[in-house]
Design a protein around this motif. Structure first.
Motif, PDB file in Angstrom:
ATOM      1  N   GLY A   1       0.786  -1.234   0.000  1.00 21.65           N
ATOM      2  CA  GLY A   1       0.000   0.000   0.000  1.00 21.65           C
ATOM      3  C   GLY A   1       0.816   1.282   0.000  1.00 21.65           C
ATOM      4  O   GLY A   1       0.388   2.292  -0.565  1.00 21.65           O
ATOM      5  N   LEU A   2       2.003   1.262   0.622  1.00 20.93           N
ATOM      6  CA  LEU A   2       2.808   2.497   0.666  1.00 20.93           C
ATOM      7  C   LEU A   2       3.246   2.885  -0.743  1.00 20.93           C
ATOM      8  O   LEU A   2       3.115   4.042  -1.163  1.00 20.93           O
ATOM      9  CB  LEU A   2       4.022   2.311   1.579  1.00 20.93           C
ATOM     10  N   GLN A   3       3.748   1.896  -1.470  1.00 24.61           N
ATOM     11  CA  GLN A   3       4.184   2.143  -2.851  1.00 24.61           C
ATOM     12  C   GLN A   3       2.989   2.508  -3.738  1.00 24.61           C
ATOM     13  O   GLN A   3       3.064   3.442  -4.538  1.00 24.61           O
ATOM     14  CB  GLN A   3       4.902   0.888  -3.375  1.00 24.61           C
ATOM     15  N   ALA A   4       1.879   1.775  -3.586  1.00 26.68           N
ATOM     16  CA  ALA A   4       0.700   2.040  -4.436  1.00 26.68           C
ATOM     17  C   ALA A   4       0.148   3.435  -4.171  1.00 26.68           C
ATOM     18  O   ALA A   4      -0.243   4.149  -5.106  1.00 26.68           O
ATOM     19  CB  ALA A   4      -0.366   0.981  -4.201  1.00 26.68           C
ATOM     20  N   ALA A   5       0.143   3.848  -2.894  1.00 28.07           N
ATOM     21  CA  ALA A   5      -0.368   5.187  -2.562  1.00 28.07           C
ATOM     22  C   ALA A   5       0.490   6.244  -3.263  1.00 28.07           C
ATOM     23  O   ALA A   5      -0.023   7.175  -3.894  1.00 28.07           O
ATOM     24  CB  ALA A   5      -0.339   5.392  -1.052  1.00 28.07           C
ATOM     25  N   PHE A   6       1.803   6.088  -3.167  1.00 26.18           N
ATOM     26  CA  PHE A   6       2.725   7.032  -3.816  1.00 26.18           C
ATOM     27  C   PHE A   6       2.471   7.040  -5.323  1.00 26.18           C
ATOM     28  O   PHE A   6       2.308   8.093  -5.947  1.00 26.18           O
ATOM     29  CB  PHE A   6       4.170   6.607  -3.499  1.00 26.18           C
ATOM     30  N   LEU A   7       2.426   5.837  -5.901  1.00 29.80           N
ATOM     31  CA  LEU A   7       2.278   5.748  -7.365  1.00 29.80           C
ATOM     32  C   LEU A   7       0.935   6.296  -7.845  1.00 29.80           C
ATOM     33  O   LEU A   7       0.858   6.873  -8.928  1.00 29.80           O
ATOM     34  CB  LEU A   7       2.453   4.294  -7.813  1.00 29.80           C
ATOM     35  N   ASN A   8      -0.120   6.129  -7.049  1.00 28.50           N
ATOM     36  CA  ASN A   8      -1.416   6.688  -7.473  1.00 28.50           C
ATOM     37  C   ASN A   8      -1.332   8.206  -7.647  1.00 28.50           C
ATOM     38  O   ASN A   8      -1.935   8.770  -8.557  1.00 28.50           O
ATOM     39  CB  ASN A   8      -2.519   6.311  -6.477  1.00 28.50           C
ATOM     40  N   HIS A   9      -0.542   8.851  -6.795  1.00 23.64           N
ATOM     41  CA  HIS A   9      -0.368  10.309  -6.946  1.00 23.64           C
ATOM     42  C   HIS A   9       0.451  10.636  -8.196  1.00 23.64           C
ATOM     43  O   HIS A   9       0.184  11.619  -8.881  1.00 23.64           O
ATOM     44  CB  HIS A   9       0.294  10.898  -5.699  1.00 23.64           C
ATOM     45  N   VAL A  10       1.454   9.814  -8.497  1.00 21.34           N
ATOM     46  CA  VAL A  10       2.273  10.077  -9.691  1.00 21.34           C
ATOM     47  C   VAL A  10       1.455   9.820 -10.957  1.00 21.34           C
ATOM     48  O   VAL A  10       1.469  10.623 -11.897  1.00 21.34           O
ATOM     49  CB  VAL A  10       3.569   9.220  -9.690  1.00 21.34           C
ATOM     50  N   VAL A  11       0.737   8.702 -10.968  1.00 24.01           N
ATOM     51  CA  VAL A  11      -0.060   8.363 -12.161  1.00 24.01           C
ATOM     52  C   VAL A  11      -1.101   9.452 -12.433  1.00 24.01           C
ATOM     53  O   VAL A  11      -1.339   9.823 -13.587  1.00 24.01           O
ATOM     54  CB  VAL A  11      -0.722   6.962 -11.997  1.00 24.01           C
ATOM     55  N   ALA A  12      -1.688  10.003 -11.369  1.00 26.61           N
ATOM     56  CA  ALA A  12      -2.684  11.074 -11.551  1.00 26.61           C
ATOM     57  C   ALA A  12      -2.060  12.278 -12.261  1.00 26.61           C
ATOM     58  O   ALA A  12      -2.760  13.057 -12.906  1.00 26.61           O
ATOM     59  CB  ALA A  12      -3.249  11.485 -10.201  1.00 26.61           C
ATOM     60  N   ARG A  13      -0.735  12.428 -12.159  1.00 25.33           N
ATOM     61  CA  ARG A  13      -0.059  13.575 -12.793  1.00 25.33           C
ATOM     62  C   ARG A  13       0.751  13.173 -14.024  1.00 25.33           C
ATOM     63  O   ARG A  13       1.585  13.944 -14.509  1.00 25.33           O
ATOM     64  CB  ARG A  13       0.845  14.248 -11.756  1.00 25.33           C
TER      65      ARG A  13
END
Ligand SMILES: Cc1ncc(COP(=O)(O)O)c(C=O)c1O
Length: 387
Positions: free
Chosen positions: A249-261
């Motif tokens: 979840g830590l990595q996925a949370a970070f990546l969800n913010h990057v993917v959104a941008r």
């Protein structure tokens, strides 16, 4: 005193520019990511969980792929993707002679035999004519097409068609092509199995190692999910020998913010790659590479070679003296690495060898400013003038 000062005769240092600066992006996401991490911590979403599911959905939408399975890194993605496509001990697998080593390693770790194919000297991707000749000679059963440097082969459709006709399992390594489009269509749309890496320096990078595998059928998705999770069919039942390659979840949370941008990130990097090409056009002793017509690059790399007869190490020394970061992607081919002694080498491999001897990259990252780009371009020109 002017902005620039002289360190030694002929050496101008206007500013230091690193090859990469991830903080330009991460700083702007810090508060929202930390809030999300706090929620992940409270819910102990440490392996898998809803944020991983959300990331898999977002990647399908962003990359035009049918199914996404998040995993631990881009190398695992290749190993597991190839295994799911049937690669095993003794399978011959065609790969480009110039790529990141993981492409080679993934084939070798499964006991496959890499068949090394030269690149096209214009687009720098695996050469279709060399690939077709190699098939005549070696009848390989699988292949990895690597979409390198932020674009793809203009012959992608021909590779896919030939492999489908001959029943060659074709995996597309998309570690460097996040956001690349061909005539407006995401490059991995239409792939059977694709992969990516979320190594932090990638266009869409994570906060630790990460990767994903893309599949175009339910059966492949099921097999890949099982392979990523010990070959499980149920919690304590194992249908096959698999791996432990999962995301938390830590990595996925970070990546969800990057993917959104990702749209903003790719547009910014693409602008910088185009800026360099325009600014450096016509520079003596320098060759400049660009994506094939009809392709939108993602600005992963600014790709150059120095002209014949120019010592690339003298150029990188000159950049270093001026405070300018640089890369050499890649300085060596697959066939020159010691473990490749057992690989099949097709033809002269001359174009990949020549490119690697002279490859040079200038700094390119999200948020690089125009004065920084100018400092890099003028430093390179000054170095080349002095040789
Ligand atoms: C083309 C290519 N394939 C595979 C990989 C491996 O990915 P990872 O470092 O996440 O294992 C990378 C990058 O690191 C890459 O550039």
């Amino acid at each position: 005193m002017s902005l620039s000062h002289h360190l030694a005769i002929g050496v101008t240092r206007t500013m230091n520019v690193p090859f990469i600066d991830l903080a330009r992006l991460t700083k702007s996401m810090k508060s929202e990511v930390l809030a999300d991490w706090s929620a992940v911590f409270d819910k102990t979403e440490f392996v898998g969980g809803p944020r991983v599911g959300a990331l898999e959905k977002a990647l399908c939408a962003d990359l035009g792929v049918d199914r996404t399975i998040a995993c631990a890194n881009g190398t695992d993605a290749l190993v597991i993707g190839l295994q799911a496509m049937g690669v095993k001990a003794g399978t011959k697998v065609a790969i480009p002679n110039m790529t990141f080593w993981a492409t080679y390693e993934a084939v070798a770790q499964l006991g496959g035999i890499p068949v090394l194919i030269d690149i096209d000297p214009n687009d720098l991707q695996m050469s279709l004519p060399e690939f077709l000749c190699a098939y005549e000679a070696y009848r390989f059963d699988a292949a990895v097409l690597v979409h390198l440097f932020g674009w793809a082969s203009p012959k992608l459709a021909d590779f896919r068609k030939f492999c489908a006709e001959k029943n060659i399992a074709l995996l597309e390594d998309g570690a460097q092509c996040y956001g690349v489009k061909i005539n407006g269509v995401p490059v991995l749309k239409g792939s059977t199995v694709g992969t990516t890496s979320f190594y932090p320096a990638k266009v869409v990078g994570g906060c630790v190692d990460g990767g994903a595998i893309f599949a175009n059928s339910e059966a492949l998705e099921k097999l890949i999910r099982s392979l990523c999770n010990h070959g499980r069919s149920a919690h304590y039942s194992y249908e096959r020998n698999g791996w432990n390659s999962r995301m938390g979840g830590l990595q996925a949370a970070f990546l969800n913010h990057v993917v959104a941008r990702s749209g903003e990130i790719v547009a910014d990097r693409r602008r910088s790659a185009e800026w360099y090409r325009k600014r450096l056009a016509g520079t003596d002793k320098l060759n400049i590479f660009a994506p094939p017509a009809g392709q939108d690059e993602n600005g992963y790399l600014a790709v150059f070679t120095v002209a014949d007869g120019v010592d690339v190490n003298a150029v990188t020394d000159g950049l270093k003296a001026r405070g300018i970061g640089f890369g050499r992607t890649y300085p060596e081919t697959m066939d020159s690495q010691p473990p490749a002694v057992d690989a099949i080498k097709v033809g002269t491999l001359q174009h990949s060898r020549k490119f690697c001897k002279s490859a040079l990259n200038l700094p390119l990252f999200f948020g690089i400013t125009e004065p920084e780009l100018e400092a890099c371009a003028s430093a390179l020109q000054e170095v080349l003038r002095g040789l």
